[in-house]
Write a protein that holds these residues in place. Structure first.
Motif, PDB file in Angstrom:
ATOM      1  N   TYR A 199      19.886 -46.634  25.633  1.00  0.00           N
ATOM      2  CA  TYR A 199      18.956 -45.516  25.478  1.00  0.00           C
ATOM      3  C   TYR A 199      17.502 -45.945  25.633  1.00  0.00           C
ATOM      4  O   TYR A 199      16.633 -45.108  25.894  1.00  0.00           O
ATOM      5  N   ALA A 200      17.214 -47.219  25.494  1.00  0.00           N
ATOM      6  CA  ALA A 200      15.858 -47.698  25.757  1.00  0.00           C
ATOM      7  C   ALA A 200      15.498 -47.512  27.234  1.00  0.00           C
ATOM      8  O   ALA A 200      14.307 -47.492  27.587  1.00  0.00           O
ATOM      9  N   GLU A 201      16.502 -47.388  28.099  1.00  0.00           N
ATOM     10  CA  GLU A 201      16.281 -47.161  29.528  1.00  0.00           C
ATOM     11  C   GLU A 201      16.119 -45.676  29.857  1.00  0.00           C
ATOM     12  O   GLU A 201      15.847 -45.323  30.997  1.00  0.00           O
ATOM     13  N   ILE A 202      16.329 -44.813  28.867  1.00  0.00           N
ATOM     14  CA  ILE A 202      16.342 -43.367  29.111  1.00  0.00           C
ATOM     15  C   ILE A 202      15.140 -42.728  28.427  1.00  0.00           C
ATOM     16  O   ILE A 202      15.092 -42.647  27.197  1.00  0.00           O
ATOM     17  N   ARG A 203      14.181 -42.301  29.230  1.00  0.00           N
ATOM     18  CA  ARG A 203      13.016 -41.637  28.677  1.00  0.00           C
ATOM     19  C   ARG A 203      12.665 -40.429  29.554  1.00  0.00           C
ATOM     20  O   ARG A 203      12.502 -40.576  30.765  1.00  0.00           O
ATOM     21  N   PRO A 204      12.552 -39.249  28.970  1.00  0.00           N
ATOM     22  CA  PRO A 204      12.160 -38.079  29.762  1.00  0.00           C
ATOM     23  C   PRO A 204      10.722 -38.205  30.227  1.00  0.00           C
ATOM     24  O   PRO A 204       9.873 -38.772  29.527  1.00  0.00           O
ATOM     25  N   THR A 205      10.439 -37.690  31.418  1.00  0.00           N
ATOM     26  CA  THR A 205       9.093 -37.729  31.975  1.00  0.00           C
ATOM     27  C   THR A 205       8.730 -36.349  32.504  1.00  0.00           C
ATOM     28  O   THR A 205       9.574 -35.457  32.593  1.00  0.00           O
ATOM     29  N   GLY A 206       7.485 -36.189  32.883  1.00  0.00           N
ATOM     30  CA  GLY A 206       7.034 -34.923  33.455  1.00  0.00           C
ATOM     31  C   GLY A 206       6.502 -33.987  32.384  1.00  0.00           C
ATOM     32  O   GLY A 206       6.659 -34.206  31.182  1.00  0.00           O
ATOM     33  N   ASP A 207       5.852 -32.924  32.851  1.00  0.00           N
ATOM     34  CA  ASP A 207       5.254 -31.944  31.952  1.00  0.00           C
ATOM     35  C   ASP A 207       6.159 -30.725  31.809  1.00  0.00           C
ATOM     36  O   ASP A 207       6.690 -30.217  32.788  1.00  0.00           O
ATOM     37  N   GLY A 208       6.329 -30.276  30.590  1.00  0.00           N
ATOM     38  CA  GLY A 208       7.094 -29.059  30.351  1.00  0.00           C
ATOM     39  C   GLY A 208       8.554 -29.323  30.075  1.00  0.00           C
ATOM     40  O   GLY A 208       9.098 -30.392  30.365  1.00  0.00           O
ATOM     41  N   ARG A 268      11.315 -28.036  31.364  1.00  0.00           N
ATOM     42  CA  ARG A 268      12.264 -28.175  32.478  1.00  0.00           C
ATOM     43  C   ARG A 268      12.223 -29.585  33.059  1.00  0.00           C
ATOM     44  O   ARG A 268      13.273 -30.194  33.315  1.00  0.00           O
ATOM     45  N   ALA A 269      11.019 -30.108  33.247  1.00  0.00           N
ATOM     46  CA  ALA A 269      10.896 -31.466  33.778  1.00  0.00           C
ATOM     47  C   ALA A 269      11.490 -32.480  32.804  1.00  0.00           C
ATOM     48  O   ALA A 269      12.141 -33.448  33.218  1.00  0.00           O
ATOM     49  N   ALA A 270      11.276 -32.256  31.504  1.00  0.00           N
ATOM     50  CA  ALA A 270      11.803 -33.188  30.503  1.00  0.00           C
ATOM     51  C   ALA A 270      13.328 -33.186  30.487  1.00  0.00           C
ATOM     52  O   ALA A 270      13.960 -34.242  30.469  1.00  0.00           O
ATOM     53  N   LEU A 271      13.922 -31.998  30.509  1.00  0.00           N
ATOM     54  CA  LEU A 271      15.387 -31.925  30.475  1.00  0.00           C
ATOM     55  C   LEU A 271      15.985 -32.465  31.769  1.00  0.00           C
ATOM     56  O   LEU A 271      17.023 -33.138  31.745  1.00  0.00           O
ATOM     57  N   ARG A 272      15.360 -32.178  32.904  1.00  0.00           N
ATOM     58  CA  ARG A 272      15.877 -32.703  34.168  1.00  0.00           C
ATOM     59  C   ARG A 272      15.784 -34.222  34.189  1.00  0.00           C
ATOM     60  O   ARG A 272      16.744 -34.906  34.574  1.00  0.00           O
ATOM     61  N   SER A 273      14.643 -34.758  33.793  1.00  0.00           N
ATOM     62  CA  SER A 273      14.494 -36.214  33.825  1.00  0.00           C
ATOM     63  C   SER A 273      15.423 -36.882  32.823  1.00  0.00           C
ATOM     64  O   SER A 273      15.936 -37.977  33.080  1.00  0.00           O
ATOM     65  N   LEU A 274      15.663 -36.233  31.672  1.00  0.00           N
ATOM     66  CA  LEU A 274      16.627 -36.764  30.708  1.00  0.00           C
ATOM     67  C   LEU A 274      18.009 -36.850  31.332  1.00  0.00           C
ATOM     68  O   LEU A 274      18.703 -37.873  31.221  1.00  0.00           O
ATOM     69  N   ALA A 275      18.421 -35.777  32.002  1.00  0.00           N
ATOM     70  CA  ALA A 275      19.741 -35.747  32.631  1.00  0.00           C
ATOM     71  C   ALA A 275      19.856 -36.813  33.716  1.00  0.00           C
ATOM     72  O   ALA A 275      20.851 -37.548  33.792  1.00  0.00           O
ATOM     73  N   GLU A 276      18.841 -36.911  34.556  1.00  0.00           N
ATOM     74  CA  GLU A 276      18.893 -37.863  35.664  1.00  0.00           C
ATOM     75  C   GLU A 276      18.854 -39.302  35.167  1.00  0.00           C
ATOM     76  O   GLU A 276      19.570 -40.170  35.690  1.00  0.00           O
ATOM     77  N   ALA A 277      18.030 -39.563  34.146  1.00  0.00           N
ATOM     78  CA  ALA A 277      17.939 -40.926  33.617  1.00  0.00           C
ATOM     79  C   ALA A 277      19.238 -41.330  32.923  1.00  0.00           C
ATOM     80  O   ALA A 277      19.673 -42.486  33.021  1.00  0.00           O
ATOM     81  N   THR A 310      14.191 -41.150  22.205  1.00  0.00           N
ATOM     82  CA  THR A 310      14.455 -40.309  23.376  1.00  0.00           C
ATOM     83  C   THR A 310      14.529 -38.849  22.972  1.00  0.00           C
ATOM     84  O   THR A 310      13.934 -37.973  23.620  1.00  0.00           O
ATOM     85  N   GLY A 311      15.251 -38.563  21.906  1.00  0.00           N
ATOM     86  CA  GLY A 311      15.345 -37.192  21.427  1.00  0.00           C
ATOM     87  C   GLY A 311      13.996 -36.629  21.030  1.00  0.00           C
ATOM     88  O   GLY A 311      13.675 -35.466  21.314  1.00  0.00           O
ATOM     89  N   ASN A 312      13.176 -37.453  20.384  1.00  0.00           N
ATOM     90  CA  ASN A 312      11.848 -37.002  19.978  1.00  0.00           C
ATOM     91  C   ASN A 312      10.988 -36.655  21.188  1.00  0.00           C
ATOM     92  O   ASN A 312      10.242 -35.663  21.173  1.00  0.00           O
ATOM     93  N   ALA A 313      11.089 -37.466  22.241  1.00  0.00           N
ATOM     94  CA  ALA A 313      10.304 -37.202  23.449  1.00  0.00           C
ATOM     95  C   ALA A 313      10.707 -35.889  24.096  1.00  0.00           C
ATOM     96  O   ALA A 313       9.866 -35.144  24.606  1.00  0.00           O
ATOM     97  N   VAL A 314      12.006 -35.599  24.083  1.00  0.00           N
ATOM     98  CA  VAL A 314      12.479 -34.338  24.659  1.00  0.00           C
ATOM     99  C   VAL A 314      11.955 -33.152  23.857  1.00  0.00           C
ATOM    100  O   VAL A 314      11.422 -32.181  24.412  1.00  0.00           O
ATOM    101  N   VAL A 315      12.088 -33.229  22.550  1.00  0.00           N
ATOM    102  CA  VAL A 315      11.639 -32.124  21.704  1.00  0.00           C
ATOM    103  C   VAL A 315      10.133 -31.931  21.833  1.00  0.00           C
ATOM    104  O   VAL A 315       9.639 -30.794  21.894  1.00  0.00           O
ATOM    105  N   ALA A 316       9.381 -33.036  21.904  1.00  0.00           N
ATOM    106  CA  ALA A 316       7.927 -32.934  22.059  1.00  0.00           C
ATOM    107  C   ALA A 316       7.563 -32.251  23.369  1.00  0.00           C
ATOM    108  O   ALA A 316       6.609 -31.460  23.430  1.00  0.00           O
ATOM    109  N   ALA A 317       8.336 -32.532  24.429  1.00  0.00           N
ATOM    110  CA  ALA A 317       8.060 -31.913  25.727  1.00  0.00           C
ATOM    111  C   ALA A 317       8.386 -30.430  25.729  1.00  0.00           C
ATOM    112  O   ALA A 317       7.899 -29.685  26.590  1.00  0.00           O
ATOM    113  N   MET A 318       9.206 -29.990  24.778  1.00  0.00           N
ATOM    114  CA  MET A 318       9.582 -28.581  24.700  1.00  0.00           C
ATOM    115  C   MET A 318       8.708 -27.828  23.702  1.00  0.00           C
ATOM    116  O   MET A 318       9.093 -26.789  23.173  1.00  0.00           O
ATOM    117  N   ASP A 319       7.514 -28.360  23.463  1.00  0.00           N
ATOM    118  CA  ASP A 319       6.575 -27.718  22.554  1.00  0.00           C
ATOM    119  C   ASP A 319       6.305 -26.283  23.009  1.00  0.00           C
ATOM    120  O   ASP A 319       6.047 -26.025  24.185  1.00  0.00           O
TER     121      ASP A 319
END
Length: 226
Positions: free
Chosen positions: A74-83, A85-94, A122-131
């Protein structure tokens, strides 16, 4: 006390320095090479050239070792992008990329929630992106994406393993089953399925994953817009 919070023993440079990180990295190398069946505390100790009993000061059970291995990936999995949709997509792809690098990872995700520090980050980053998205949507949306990814990567890994086990790739398998399908469709009992098989798209694995994820994200967008 959980392994995440349990202190490590004092460092002992002789006969060999040891740490949970070194143990986990050795276990991951074994799993990457030969799957989870190759991972045991005894085999990891052999790789590290220490006695198996030394490992028990750091890890109490094989189950703890597997949890640590998952969290390391999971250290290799980090969501990126703004918003969102970008966070969930990058999470899935990573997550998919990580599972392709570490096939055994697909066998260990999807059950009880992992609670290691990297996983939680990783979960915190996703939730933060879904602010700005309500928690009533965040929870089912992330659960839906995680479920989609787990199912998709497990199917892909299963196909990889089948190819290695049988020595036949997807095209060879389809060619071998083609005559059977032709005979089955010739009966006229499966017209709807026949039309899809004959006239439908035949996407690559990447295209299949992307299109399915897009459909899911579109559905989430509709929920958010409401």
């Amino acid at each position: 006390m959980l392994v995440w919070e349990r202190p490590e023993p004092p460092d002992r440079p002789v006969p060999a320095p040891l740490s949970r990180e070194r143990i986990v990295r050795a276990a991951i190398r074994l799993a990457d090479a030969d799957g989870l069946t190759a991972v045991s505390l005894r085999k990891v100790a052999a790789v590290l050239e220490v006695g198996p009993m030394r490992l028990y000061g750091y890890i109490a059970t094989k189950e703890e070792l597997l949890e640590l291995m998952v969290d390391a990936v999971y250290a290799e999995i980090r969501p990126t992008g703004d918003g969102w949709r970008a966070a969930l997509r990058s999470l899935a792809e990573a997550t998919r990329r990580a599972a392709h690098r570490h096939e055994w990872f697909a066998d260990l995700i999807g059950g009880r929630p992992q609670l290691g520090p990297n996983t939680l980050a990783t979960g915190n980053a996703v939730v933060a992106a879904m602010d700005g998205v309500g928690v009533d949507t965040i929870v089912p949306a992330t659960a839906a994406v995680n479920a989609y990814v787990v199912g998709a990567v497990r199917r892909e890994i299963a196909e990889r393993r089948a190819e290695r086990a049988t020595g036949t790739d997807k095209e060879q398998w389809q060619a071998a089953l083609g005559p059977y399908l032709e005979r089955t469709f010739a009966t006229g009992r499966l017209p709807a399925l026949e039309s899809v098989v004959r006239d439908g798209p035949h996407p690559t694995p990447d295209e299949t994953f992307d299109s399915g994820l897009a459909l899911l994200l579109d559905g989430i967008a509709t929920r958010i817009e409401k």
